[in-house]
Each structure stands twice: as C-alpha cells, then as structure tokens.
Design a protein around this motif. Structure first.
Motif, PDB file in Angstrom:
ATOM      1  N   TRP A   1     -53.968  47.028 -16.823  1.00 39.63           N
ATOM      2  CA  TRP A   1     -54.663  45.752 -16.756  1.00 39.63           C
ATOM      3  C   TRP A   1     -53.740  44.569 -16.526  1.00 39.63           C
ATOM      4  O   TRP A   1     -54.202  43.486 -16.199  1.00 39.63           O
ATOM      5  CB  TRP A   1     -55.521  45.553 -17.994  1.00 39.63           C
ATOM      6  N   SER A   2     -52.445  44.744 -16.682  1.00 41.45           N
ATOM      7  CA  SER A   2     -51.534  43.632 -16.376  1.00 41.45           C
ATOM      8  C   SER A   2     -51.112  43.652 -14.913  1.00 41.45           C
ATOM      9  O   SER A   2     -50.294  42.858 -14.493  1.00 41.45           O
ATOM     10  CB  SER A   2     -50.313  43.661 -17.296  1.00 41.45           C
ATOM     11  N   GLY A   3     -51.668  44.565 -14.146  1.00 37.94           N
ATOM     12  CA  GLY A   3     -51.424  44.585 -12.706  1.00 37.94           C
ATOM     13  C   GLY A   3     -50.687  45.823 -12.246  1.00 37.94           C
ATOM     14  O   GLY A   3     -49.866  46.371 -12.982  1.00 37.94           O
ATOM     15  N   PRO A   4     -50.966  46.270 -11.027  1.00 40.04           N
ATOM     16  CA  PRO A   4     -50.354  47.499 -10.516  1.00 40.04           C
ATOM     17  C   PRO A   4     -48.885  47.353 -10.136  1.00 40.04           C
ATOM     18  O   PRO A   4     -48.219  48.334  -9.871  1.00 40.04           O
ATOM     19  CB  PRO A   4     -51.197  47.813  -9.279  1.00 40.04           C
ATOM     20  N   HIS A   5     -48.378  46.152 -10.135  1.00 43.61           N
ATOM     21  CA  HIS A   5     -46.982  45.942  -9.723  1.00 43.61           C
ATOM     22  C   HIS A   5     -46.080  45.631 -10.906  1.00 43.61           C
ATOM     23  O   HIS A   5     -45.003  45.074 -10.741  1.00 43.61           O
ATOM     24  CB  HIS A   5     -46.907  44.835  -8.662  1.00 43.61           C
ATOM     25  N   GLN A   6     -46.517  46.013 -12.092  1.00 40.32           N
ATOM     26  CA  GLN A   6     -45.718  45.765 -13.293  1.00 40.32           C
ATOM     27  C   GLN A   6     -44.431  46.584 -13.233  1.00 40.32           C
ATOM     28  O   GLN A   6     -44.443  47.754 -12.853  1.00 40.32           O
ATOM     29  CB  GLN A   6     -46.513  46.148 -14.531  1.00 40.32           C
ATOM     30  N   SER A   7     -43.346  45.968 -13.639  1.00 46.38           N
ATOM     31  CA  SER A   7     -42.053  46.650 -13.640  1.00 46.38           C
ATOM     32  C   SER A   7     -42.008  47.703 -14.735  1.00 46.38           C
ATOM     33  O   SER A   7     -42.624  47.554 -15.791  1.00 46.38           O
ATOM     34  CB  SER A   7     -40.925  45.653 -13.893  1.00 46.38           C
ATOM     35  N   LYS A   8     -41.232  48.759 -14.479  1.00 48.20           N
ATOM     36  CA  LYS A   8     -40.983  49.756 -15.515  1.00 48.20           C
ATOM     37  C   LYS A   8     -40.221  49.088 -16.648  1.00 48.20           C
ATOM     38  O   LYS A   8     -39.354  48.255 -16.415  1.00 48.20           O
ATOM     39  CB  LYS A   8     -40.176  50.911 -14.913  1.00 48.20           C
ATOM     40  N   ARG A   9     -40.562  49.444 -17.879  1.00 47.40           N
ATOM     41  CA  ARG A   9     -39.942  48.835 -19.047  1.00 47.40           C
ATOM     42  C   ARG A   9     -38.424  49.015 -19.014  1.00 47.40           C
ATOM     43  O   ARG A   9     -37.917  50.082 -18.708  1.00 47.40           O
ATOM     44  CB  ARG A   9     -40.480  49.481 -20.317  1.00 47.40           C
TER      45      ARG A   9
END
Length: 107
Positions: A43-51
């Motif tokens: 839900w924070s977006g499909p382009h979220q960076s890997k932790r």
C-alpha cells in the motif's frame, strides 16, 4: 512491501502458513483456523525500496518455535528459496523479500 504476492509466497513457503484472504495488493496468512498471523501489503506503492539499515519502519521480528524440527524445516525451506541464512549463537536470521529480518529461535 514492493510486491505482496512475492512476500506472501515467501511466508507461505518458509512458515507453512496458508493465505486466508487476499486482494491484488495484500494478503493475510495464518496457520490453522486463525484469521491471520501475518499480513503483507504494498500500500505504500510498488516502487518502495528494499529495506536497508537505518530506514524507518519494521526492521525485524522474532518467530519462536516449540519444536526443533519445525525450526529446521523453516531454515531448510528458506535456503531452498535462495534466501541468505545467518546462524548466530542464540537465533538464526532469514530476510524476507523486502529486507525485513526474521529472527528464528527455539524456545
């Protein structure tokens, strides 16, 4: 999570949990008849960076096993999926597809 389907597959495979409910961007998984033990979403977006270290948000959580066979099975399944496994003195670390560490330990 950048890809909830990949995360769902990871947790289902490593921890032998079943998907109880899913929508295109999230799923809820559990063992037995419980509604969910873990949920994943993007839900924070499909382009979220890997932790990575120092990021805000969930860095790790712990899963405690009552039986050594169940712990060994989870570690073996993670290795089969190509997940890096770090064995430490009192617990083992596996990392989910989004970079969240899971500390596995025997009670």
């Amino acid at each position: 999570m950048a890809n909830s389907k990949a995360s769902s597959q990871f947790y289902a495979t490593v921890f032998s949990v079943d998907e109880k409910f899913a929508v295109p961007t999230a799923s809820w998984l559990a063992s037995g008849d419980y509604h969910h033990h873990i949920a994943v979403n993007e839900w924070s977006g499909p382009h979220q960076s890997k932790r990575s270290s120092g990021m805000h948000g969930l860095a790790y959580f712990q899963v405690q096993f009552h039986k050594e066979a169940a712990l060994s099975s989870a570690i073996s399944k993670a290795k089969t999926m190509g997940v890096e496994v770090q064995v430490l003195d009192s617990y083992t670390i596996v990392t989910d597809p989004d970079g969240v560490e899971i500390h596995l330990m025997l009670l």
